[in-house]
Structure formats: C-alpha cells, structure tokens
Design an enzyme around this catalytic site. Structure first.
Site, PDB file in Angstrom:
ATOM      1  N   GLU A 216      26.540  54.943  -4.886  1.00 56.91           N
ATOM      2  CA  GLU A 216      26.031  54.190  -3.747  1.00 56.91           C
ATOM      3  C   GLU A 216      24.668  53.596  -4.102  1.00 56.91           C
ATOM      4  O   GLU A 216      23.794  54.277  -4.645  1.00 56.91           O
ATOM      5  CB  GLU A 216      25.918  55.095  -2.519  1.00 56.91           C
ATOM      6  CG  GLU A 216      25.112  54.542  -1.359  1.00 56.91           C
ATOM      7  CD  GLU A 216      25.563  53.170  -0.890  1.00 56.91           C
ATOM      8  OE1 GLU A 216      24.693  52.320  -0.622  1.00 56.91           O
ATOM      9  OE2 GLU A 216      26.792  52.927  -0.814  1.00 56.91           O
TER      10      GLU A 216
ATOM     11  N   ALA B  18      34.492  49.632  17.280  1.00 55.93           N
ATOM     12  CA  ALA B  18      35.499  50.175  18.190  1.00 55.93           C
ATOM     13  C   ALA B  18      36.826  50.030  17.453  1.00 55.93           C
ATOM     14  O   ALA B  18      37.503  49.009  17.552  1.00 55.93           O
ATOM     15  CB  ALA B  18      35.503  49.414  19.513  1.00 55.93           C
TER      16      ALA B  18
ATOM     17  N   ARG C 271      28.210  52.594  12.683  1.00 55.35           N
ATOM     18  CA  ARG C 271      28.577  52.695  11.267  1.00 55.35           C
ATOM     19  C   ARG C 271      27.884  53.900  10.632  1.00 55.35           C
ATOM     20  O   ARG C 271      28.498  54.642   9.857  1.00 55.35           O
ATOM     21  CB  ARG C 271      28.185  51.413  10.539  1.00 55.35           C
ATOM     22  CG  ARG C 271      28.542  51.393   9.058  1.00 55.35           C
ATOM     23  CD  ARG C 271      28.160  50.063   8.426  1.00 55.35           C
ATOM     24  NE  ARG C 271      28.559  49.999   7.027  1.00 55.35           N
ATOM     25  CZ  ARG C 271      27.819  50.455   6.008  1.00 55.35           C
ATOM     26  NH1 ARG C 271      26.649  51.009   6.253  1.00 55.35           N
ATOM     27  NH2 ARG C 271      28.249  50.349   4.765  1.00 55.35           N
TER      28      ARG C 271
ATOM     29  N   ARG D  56      21.090  40.164  17.841  1.00 54.51           N
ATOM     30  CA  ARG D  56      21.484  41.485  18.328  1.00 54.51           C
ATOM     31  C   ARG D  56      20.266  42.349  18.631  1.00 54.51           C
ATOM     32  O   ARG D  56      19.220  42.219  17.993  1.00 54.51           O
ATOM     33  CB  ARG D  56      22.372  42.183  17.288  1.00 54.51           C
ATOM     34  CG  ARG D  56      22.957  43.507  17.774  1.00 54.51           C
ATOM     35  CD  ARG D  56      24.203  43.901  17.018  1.00 54.51           C
ATOM     36  NE  ARG D  56      25.314  42.991  17.298  1.00 54.51           N
ATOM     37  CZ  ARG D  56      26.110  43.091  18.350  1.00 54.51           C
ATOM     38  NH1 ARG D  56      25.924  44.045  19.240  1.00 54.51           N
ATOM     39  NH2 ARG D  56      27.093  42.236  18.526  1.00 54.51           N
TER      40      ARG D  56
ATOM     41  N   ASP E 218      35.043  45.186   2.044  1.00 55.82           N
ATOM     42  CA  ASP E 218      34.321  43.911   2.150  1.00 55.82           C
ATOM     43  C   ASP E 218      34.165  43.217   0.801  1.00 55.82           C
ATOM     44  O   ASP E 218      34.015  41.994   0.750  1.00 55.82           O
ATOM     45  CB  ASP E 218      32.939  44.127   2.767  1.00 55.82           C
ATOM     46  CG  ASP E 218      32.982  44.231   4.285  1.00 55.82           C
ATOM     47  OD1 ASP E 218      34.061  44.014   4.861  1.00 55.82           O
ATOM     48  OD2 ASP E 218      31.934  44.524   4.893  1.00 55.82           O
TER      49      ASP E 218
ATOM     50  N   ALA F  92      36.570  46.691   9.494  1.00 53.73           N
ATOM     51  CA  ALA F  92      36.569  48.084   9.060  1.00 53.73           C
ATOM     52  C   ALA F  92      37.986  48.627   8.980  1.00 53.73           C
ATOM     53  O   ALA F  92      38.311  49.422   8.089  1.00 53.73           O
ATOM     54  CB  ALA F  92      35.727  48.935  10.014  1.00 53.73           C
TER      55      ALA F  92
END
Length: 429
Positions: free
Chosen positions: A36, A49, A113, A197, A307, A320
């Site tokens: 990562e 969701a 997430r 956002r 992705d 997702a």
C-alpha cells in the site's frame, strides 16, 4: 511448503486489494503480500451504499468479508426492511417526483470507505501488508525464480510470481500494461465533473436540512448539479455533495470556482437547504475522473483490477461493487492456480469475464451523470421514461448473478488448461 507456494503481490490496499487479500490469505498454496502506497490510511470522506451485487461478491470471498462490512456499516432500516437510494427530480415541472430506487436490498447499509478498509484489515495478518510502498516500476523476466520485479519509491524492491494491480485511478500497473502513451492509460473527465462535498456531524446537519436526509440516501436531480447525502459512521456524520457537470475550471490552475448556492434557487427547498449547507465548507471536494476502455486487463503474469482497470464516475453507485466483483473472480480463480505457469491462463480468464461487464458499468455511470444533469435526450421531461431507464439499469448492476460469473471464469480457465473441472454447470469443490 512455503517455497512451493504461488507468490502473489497486490499493489494497492484499497477496497479491491484488501478484499482479494482477505480471500487469498486463506489459501495454503498462495503466498500473498499487499503493498500500500500510503504510510497510514486517511479518511477521504467518501461514503458507500453498497448494492446487492457487492454484498454477494463479498460473501463469495468469504462470510467474514461480508460480516466485516456489516459490522462497520450503518443500517438504513431494519434488517428485513428493503431500502434503496431514492432518485428524485429536484428541479423543473416534475419537481419532487421519485423516478428511481437504486440498489434495493434488505438490511441495506451505508459505510465510509475508511471504516470498510478498517474492517477488511482485521481479516489480514499484519505481516501480509506493507505500508508506505508506492509502486514506481515493474519489470518481468524469465530468468529468475519469481519473474515479476517491483520497485518502490522508497528504493526497496520485491519479487513475485504475479502482480495484481489495484493501485487506483492513477495506476502504475495500468501504465505498464498499456504503455504510458496509450490513450486509455490516464484518467479522463470528458464532461467536466466537479464534486463539491462537505462532511458535517449529523447533529449539525439536522439543524440545517430536512432531518429525513440524515438517515437515508437521496439524489436530487437538476441541470446545474445533482445533490446527494449519505449517512456515515453509525449515523454520527453526514457526507453531502453537489456534483456539477461542465464546471468552469480555471485556465491557470484547473481549480473549479466556489459553489454558489444561489444557482439552486429554483430547486426544491430540500435541495436548496443541502446546497447551502455544502457551500459553507467544501473542503472535502474533488474533481471526478474515470477511464476510457482498456483493450485488456491482463498480460502474462500482471493484471489490473478495481479502479486501476475500470475507474468510473460515482453516479451509478457501483464502482466499489465492480471492484468487489473483480476480487471475487480473482479469489475464485486462484483457488485453482497451483503453479506459477498457470497464472497467465487465470488472468486471461479474469479479463474475458470481467472486462465487458465492468466497462459497461463505466459507460453506464457516464450516462447516469448526464441523466442526473438533465443532459440526456430530454429524458428529464418524461418521468415515466426515466423510471423505465433506471429500473432496467438497476437490474443490470444489482440483480446480477455474481456466483455465475465466478463459475464462468473458472470454466474458461479450466477449459484453456485442458481440464474438465465443471459438473452440471457447477464447479467441483
């Protein structure tokens, strides 16, 4: 035994990478390591969701993967109550009309997430994930025992029999597979989407907007942006956003202008309230992007997924879910990969089964965005037509036979390997 295991490197510890790793660590013949890029995870404020196909995919990887999601998520209703994302016309003569219920499922939940990643991390031994390992180059050679060589930004290196790249929209794996000059190698924002956002406490949100939208997931449509909310962190926080198509980005620095809530004065009162709340703090904003279609997802012992393979706009609510479908297929295929020589066949089977569907979802998300923005062939003027469209598209994503997809991938792999591994259409255990 460890010397004979198939050594798999996963680049990227996001949803796709961790979900796959959670499955692979259970296979005694697989030696998996996740790399990562960030030293520690940071909450980027994204809310999910997950639709029914995502829940099915997690269950196929393992019941513990699905339970990790359930444990971290906020229920939108009672466990036996069917819930959905409500798509509502927020502007125009049909203002207030419900035109879709997306992702309908019993016991549906929302999750951030960051919380979902925390849940998945509990399923992976700490020694199987390395943080601060940003992939910068890939090299394949047939002369070494492990033919895939990885170089990281910190100067360290690693080897594996196979690289599965889930390294995000700016994927090094994608650039390696396609070539950096390929027109589909880099992200695109063809329609100029900007996502304004904010993240606020649920307590504060209830003071500013209709409390109904702090416990459910609405999408309020209109020509100057569609507005949505998603409750997070066991209903203690609310993520709210306005997605604007054709944003007027600055020619100097590419930055979008501030959000002007007055642009939504002809929207519904609920939509106006949410827009005003968002405009007070847009620090969680970002510029959206996706991928044009790659001609393949795998070559040799290297593949991309999530992705990295098919980043999509967030408007169909299935990005997702597609990453989790990828992970489910790869997890299933690697149950059958016992020798490194079988890896290319398995990855070709993954590509054959997953690329058409995942790329169709990329196209679908783009179309959803145009429909939401009243920019798709006058569809917003005909609510009945919108309902039909959303109903058909929701069935395509939500009601899909995820288990059958796994079986199709393994059947392709076994046939390519000259093995009769299927009986009456079902895989042998």
């Amino acid at each position: 035994m460890s010397q004979n295991r198939v050594k798999v490197a996963i680049a990227g510890g996001g949803i796709a990478g961790l979900a796959l790793a959670a499955g692979l660590v259970k296979k005694p013949h697989i030696d998996v390591q996740v790399y990562e890029s960030v030293p520690v995870y940071n909450d980027v404020g994204a809310g999910l969701a997950l639709h029914l196909n995502a829940i099915k995919a997690m269950a196929l990887i393992g019941p513990e993967v699905r339970e990790a999601y359930f444990d971290k998520a906020l229920s939108m209703g009672e466990e036996n109550q069917e819930m959905a994302t409500e798509v509502i016309l927020g502007q125009g003569p049909h203002k207030g009309q419900l035109v879709a219920e997306l992702g309908r499922a019993k016991g549906r939940k929302t999750v951030s997430r960051a919380d979902l990643l925390d849940g998945f991390l509990t399923l992976i031994p700490k020694e199987r994930i390395s943080f601060g390992k940003k992939l910068v180059s890939i090299n394949e050679t047939s002369s070494d025992k492990h033919g895939v060589h990885l170089m990281f930004q910190d100067g360290t290196e690693a080897t594996a029999d196979c690289l599965l790249g889930a390294d995000g929209i700016h994927s090094v794996t994608r650039s390696y597979l396609l070539g950096p000059a390929h027109p589909a190698a880099s992200p695109k924002n063809h329609d100029g989407w900007q996502i304004y956002r904010t993240m606020v406490s649920t307590e504060e949100a209830k003071k500013q907007i209709n409390p109904r939208w702090t416990t459910s997931v609405p999408i309020l449509l209109g020509p100057r942006g569609h507005i949505n909310c998603i409750p997070l962190s066991k209903n203690t926080r609310l993520s709210a956003g306005v997605a604007v198509r054709g944003a007027n980005f600055s020619a100097e620095d590419g930055v979008a202008p501030p959000l002007d809530p007055e642009l939504y004065s002809d929207y519904s009162e609920d939509a106006q309230q949410i827009a005003r709340m968002i405009a007070k703090d847009t620090s969680a904003s970002w510029t959206a992007a996706d991928h044009d279609h790659a001609p393949f997802y795998a070559r040799g012992a290297v593949a991309m997924f999530g992705d990295a393979a098919h980043a999509s706009m967030p408007f169909a609510g299935n990005g997702a879910a597609q990453a989790l479908e990828d992970a489910a297929v790869l997890d299933c295929l690697f149950s059958y990969v016992k020798e490194p020589e079988q890896i290319p066949r398995a990855l070709l089977a993954f590509d054959e089964v997953r690329r058409p569907r995942s790329q169709a979802v990329v196209d679908l998300a783009r179309k959803f965005g145009r429909v939401y923005a009243y920019a798709e062939d006058g569809m917003h003027e005909d609510p009945a037509r919108m309902k039909k469209f959303f109903g058909e598209m929701a069935a395509f994503t939500n009601d899909f036979d995820v288990k059958g997809q796994n079986e199709a991938a393994v059947k392709t792999f076994l046939v390519d390997n000259g093995v009769n591994g299927a009986t009456n259409g079902h895989l042998k255990n």
